[in-house]
Design a protein around this motif. Structure first.
Motif, PDB file in Angstrom:
ATOM      1  N   LEU A   1      42.134-149.587 -24.998  1.00  0.00           N
ATOM      2  CA  LEU A   1      42.156-149.267 -26.433  1.00  0.00           C
ATOM      3  C   LEU A   1      41.353-150.230 -27.299  1.00  0.00           C
ATOM      4  CD1 LEU A   1      45.844-148.088 -26.912  1.00  0.00           C
ATOM      5  CD2 LEU A   1      43.785-146.688 -26.650  1.00  0.00           C
ATOM      6  N   PRO A   2      41.419-151.552 -27.073  1.00  0.00           N
ATOM      7  CA  PRO A   2      40.653-152.450 -27.937  1.00  0.00           C
ATOM      8  C   PRO A   2      39.134-152.254 -27.853  1.00  0.00           C
ATOM      9  CG  PRO A   2      42.378-153.667 -26.820  1.00  0.00           C
ATOM     10  CD  PRO A   2      42.323-152.296 -26.192  1.00  0.00           C
ATOM     11  N   ASP A   3      38.648-151.574 -26.828  1.00  0.00           N
ATOM     12  CA  ASP A   3      37.206-151.372 -26.658  1.00  0.00           C
ATOM     13  C   ASP A   3      36.646-150.239 -27.515  1.00  0.00           C
ATOM     14  OD1 ASP A   3      37.242-153.405 -24.756  1.00  0.00           O
ATOM     15  OD2 ASP A   3      37.532-152.010 -23.096  1.00  0.00           O
ATOM     16  N   LEU A   4      37.512-149.418 -28.100  1.00  0.00           N
ATOM     17  CA  LEU A   4      37.049-148.293 -28.915  1.00  0.00           C
ATOM     18  C   LEU A   4      36.639-148.758 -30.310  1.00  0.00           C
ATOM     19  CD1 LEU A   4      39.719-145.600 -28.000  1.00  0.00           C
ATOM     20  CD2 LEU A   4      37.422-145.862 -27.053  1.00  0.00           C
ATOM     21  N   ASP A   5      35.811-147.970 -30.966  1.00  0.00           N
ATOM     22  CA  ASP A   5      35.365-148.246 -32.333  1.00  0.00           C
ATOM     23  C   ASP A   5      36.372-147.613 -33.294  1.00  0.00           C
ATOM     24  OD1 ASP A   5      33.893-148.935 -34.558  1.00  0.00           O
ATOM     25  OD2 ASP A   5      32.386-147.355 -34.277  1.00  0.00           O
TER      26      ASP A   5
ATOM     27  N   ALA B   1      41.778-148.928 -40.720  1.00  0.00           N
ATOM     28  CA  ALA B   1      43.220-148.811 -40.956  1.00  0.00           C
ATOM     29  C   ALA B   1      44.020-148.805 -39.661  1.00  0.00           C
ATOM     30  CB  ALA B   1      43.515-147.540 -41.754  1.00  0.00           C
ATOM     31  N   ASP B   2      43.407-148.394 -38.572  1.00  0.00           N
ATOM     32  CA  ASP B   2      44.104-148.285 -37.292  1.00  0.00           C
ATOM     33  C   ASP B   2      44.082-149.577 -36.467  1.00  0.00           C
ATOM     34  OD1 ASP B   2      44.749-145.146 -36.595  1.00  0.00           O
ATOM     35  OD2 ASP B   2      43.117-145.373 -38.019  1.00  0.00           O
TER      36      ASP B   2
ATOM     37  N   LEU C   1      42.098-129.545 -28.477  1.00  0.00           N
ATOM     38  CA  LEU C   1      41.640-130.068 -29.771  1.00  0.00           C
ATOM     39  C   LEU C   1      41.545-128.942 -30.781  1.00  0.00           C
ATOM     40  CD1 LEU C   1      38.845-132.554 -28.677  1.00  0.00           C
ATOM     41  CD2 LEU C   1      41.215-133.040 -29.245  1.00  0.00           C
ATOM     42  N   ARG C   2      42.230-129.112 -31.887  1.00  0.00           N
ATOM     43  CA  ARG C   2      42.219-128.111 -32.946  1.00  0.00           C
ATOM     44  C   ARG C   2      41.557-128.642 -34.205  1.00  0.00           C
ATOM     45  NH1 ARG C   2      48.283-125.637 -32.145  1.00  0.00           N
ATOM     46  NH2 ARG C   2      47.788-124.492 -30.261  1.00  0.00           N
ATOM     47  N   GLU C   3      41.580-129.965 -34.406  1.00  0.00           N
ATOM     48  CA  GLU C   3      41.013-130.545 -35.622  1.00  0.00           C
ATOM     49  C   GLU C   3      40.146-131.757 -35.342  1.00  0.00           C
ATOM     50  OE1 GLU C   3      43.914-131.365 -38.599  1.00  0.00           O
ATOM     51  OE2 GLU C   3      45.024-129.527 -38.206  1.00  0.00           O
ATOM     52  N   HIS C   4      40.058-132.183 -34.107  1.00  0.00           N
ATOM     53  CA  HIS C   4      39.371-133.428 -33.791  1.00  0.00           C
ATOM     54  C   HIS C   4      38.115-133.157 -32.977  1.00  0.00           C
ATOM     55  CE1 HIS C   4      42.620-135.848 -35.389  1.00  0.00           C
ATOM     56  NE2 HIS C   4      43.437-134.947 -34.874  1.00  0.00           N
ATOM     57  N   ARG C   5      37.198-134.088 -33.071  1.00  0.00           N
ATOM     58  CA  ARG C   5      35.920-133.974 -32.379  1.00  0.00           C
ATOM     59  C   ARG C   5      36.045-134.310 -30.900  1.00  0.00           C
ATOM     60  NH1 ARG C   5      30.372-135.365 -34.531  1.00  0.00           N
ATOM     61  NH2 ARG C   5      29.179-135.617 -32.645  1.00  0.00           N
ATOM     62  N   ASP C   6      36.911-135.268 -30.577  1.00  0.00           N
ATOM     63  CA  ASP C   6      37.030-135.718 -29.192  1.00  0.00           C
ATOM     64  C   ASP C   6      38.417-136.318 -28.980  1.00  0.00           C
ATOM     65  OD1 ASP C   6      36.291-136.202 -26.582  1.00  0.00           O
ATOM     66  OD2 ASP C   6      34.848-137.774 -27.054  1.00  0.00           O
ATOM     67  N   SER C   7      38.803-136.425 -27.740  1.00  0.00           N
ATOM     68  CA  SER C   7      40.044-137.111 -27.373  1.00  0.00           C
ATOM     69  C   SER C   7      39.802-137.798 -26.039  1.00  0.00           C
ATOM     70  CB  SER C   7      41.219-136.133 -27.258  1.00  0.00           C
ATOM     71  OG  SER C   7      41.044-135.295 -26.132  1.00  0.00           O
ATOM     72  N   ALA C   8      40.680-138.715 -25.696  1.00  0.00           N
ATOM     73  CA  ALA C   8      40.536-139.424 -24.419  1.00  0.00           C
ATOM     74  C   ALA C   8      41.893-139.914 -23.961  1.00  0.00           C
ATOM     75  CB  ALA C   8      39.582-140.605 -24.575  1.00  0.00           C
TER      76      ALA C   8
ATOM     77  N   MET D   1      35.748-134.672 -42.706  1.00  0.00           N
ATOM     78  CA  MET D   1      36.290-135.846 -42.046  1.00  0.00           C
ATOM     79  C   MET D   1      35.736-137.099 -42.711  1.00  0.00           C
ATOM     80  SD  MET D   1      36.432-134.984 -37.993  1.00  0.00           S
ATOM     81  CE  MET D   1      34.991-133.954 -37.771  1.00  0.00           C
ATOM     82  N   HIS D   2      36.607-137.983 -43.061  1.00  0.00           N
ATOM     83  CA  HIS D   2      36.220-139.210 -43.757  1.00  0.00           C
ATOM     84  C   HIS D   2      35.480-140.182 -42.835  1.00  0.00           C
ATOM     85  CE1 HIS D   2      36.391-142.710 -46.294  1.00  0.00           C
ATOM     86  NE2 HIS D   2      37.233-143.327 -45.500  1.00  0.00           N
ATOM     87  N   LEU D   3      35.908-140.320 -41.610  1.00  0.00           N
ATOM     88  CA  LEU D   3      35.300-141.255 -40.653  1.00  0.00           C
ATOM     89  C   LEU D   3      35.006-140.523 -39.343  1.00  0.00           C
ATOM     90  CD1 LEU D   3      37.804-144.166 -41.340  1.00  0.00           C
ATOM     91  CD2 LEU D   3      35.451-144.032 -42.155  1.00  0.00           C
ATOM     92  N   PRO D   4      33.994-139.657 -39.324  1.00  0.00           N
ATOM     93  CA  PRO D   4      33.808-138.765 -38.179  1.00  0.00           C
ATOM     94  C   PRO D   4      33.462-139.432 -36.848  1.00  0.00           C
ATOM     95  CG  PRO D   4      31.937-138.639 -39.654  1.00  0.00           C
ATOM     96  CD  PRO D   4      32.980-139.474 -40.339  1.00  0.00           C
ATOM     97  N   PHE D   5      32.955-140.644 -36.830  1.00  0.00           N
ATOM     98  CA  PHE D   5      32.568-141.263 -35.563  1.00  0.00           C
ATOM     99  C   PHE D   5      33.455-142.448 -35.183  1.00  0.00           C
ATOM    100  CE2 PHE D   5      28.772-139.144 -37.177  1.00  0.00           C
ATOM    101  CZ  PHE D   5      28.589-138.234 -36.148  1.00  0.00           C
ATOM    102  N   LYS D   6      34.557-142.594 -35.881  1.00  0.00           N
ATOM    103  CA  LYS D   6      35.517-143.652 -35.587  1.00  0.00           C
ATOM    104  C   LYS D   6      36.714-143.043 -34.876  1.00  0.00           C
ATOM    105  CE  LYS D   6      33.694-147.208 -37.890  1.00  0.00           C
ATOM    106  NZ  LYS D   6      33.466-148.525 -37.331  1.00  0.00           N
ATOM    107  N   TRP D   7      37.369-143.846 -34.054  1.00  0.00           N
ATOM    108  CA  TRP D   7      38.606-143.407 -33.420  1.00  0.00           C
ATOM    109  C   TRP D   7      39.753-143.653 -34.382  1.00  0.00           C
ATOM    110  CZ3 TRP D   7      39.060-140.678 -29.028  1.00  0.00           C
ATOM    111  CH2 TRP D   7      37.925-140.580 -28.232  1.00  0.00           C
ATOM    112  N   GLU D   8      40.634-142.659 -34.474  1.00  0.00           N
ATOM    113  CA  GLU D   8      41.823-142.741 -35.318  1.00  0.00           C
ATOM    114  C   GLU D   8      42.992-142.132 -34.550  1.00  0.00           C
ATOM    115  OE1 GLU D   8      41.116-141.849 -39.745  1.00  0.00           O
ATOM    116  OE2 GLU D   8      39.714-140.542 -38.690  1.00  0.00           O
TER     117      GLU D   8
END
Length: 112
Positions: A85-89, A93-94, A71-78, A1-8
């Motif tokens: 939404l604007p409060d997430l890190d 690109a997103d 979840l099949r490929e992601h670390r977390d979902s919400a 994962m390129h950005l493992p702790f960012k929301w995408e």
């Protein structure tokens, strides 16, 4: 994962035999086991992370036909209210997609 702790936003590469909407529906089913209906499209975003090739994101607004996430490929979902939404890190690109969605939501929320 390129950005493992960012929301995408989830998604992936368009296959030769599919259009962009079908791609998103397939990717969401593969990654999250969700079935979605496309409601609207947003402005595509081209972004280049340092040391990487440019990426082109083609965003859509969708509704869940069956909202049970596996979840099949992601670390977390919400599941969040649009106002949260604007409060997430977000991955850089997103961010333009979140901003455009928030503007879209202000205009259309009464219709959904």
């Amino acid at each position: 994962m390129h950005l493992p702790f960012k929301w995408e936003f989830p998604g992936g590469k368009v296959e030769p035999e599919e259009d962009e909407q079908s791609c998103l529906q397939r990717e969401i089913l593969e990654e999250l086991d969700l079935r979605i209906d496309i409601i609207a499209s947003l402005t595509p975003v081209v972004y280049q992370y340092a040391g990487k090739s440019p990426i082109r994101l083609i965003p859509f607004i969708a509704s869940c036909v069956r909202p049970l996430v596996k979840l099949r490929e992601h670390r977390d979902s919400a599941w969040l209210a649009p106002e949260e939404l604007p409060d997430l890190d977000w991955a850089a690109a997103d961010i333009p997609i979140v901003e455009e969605f928030m503007n879209w939501w202000k205009v259309h929320k009464q219709q959904i």
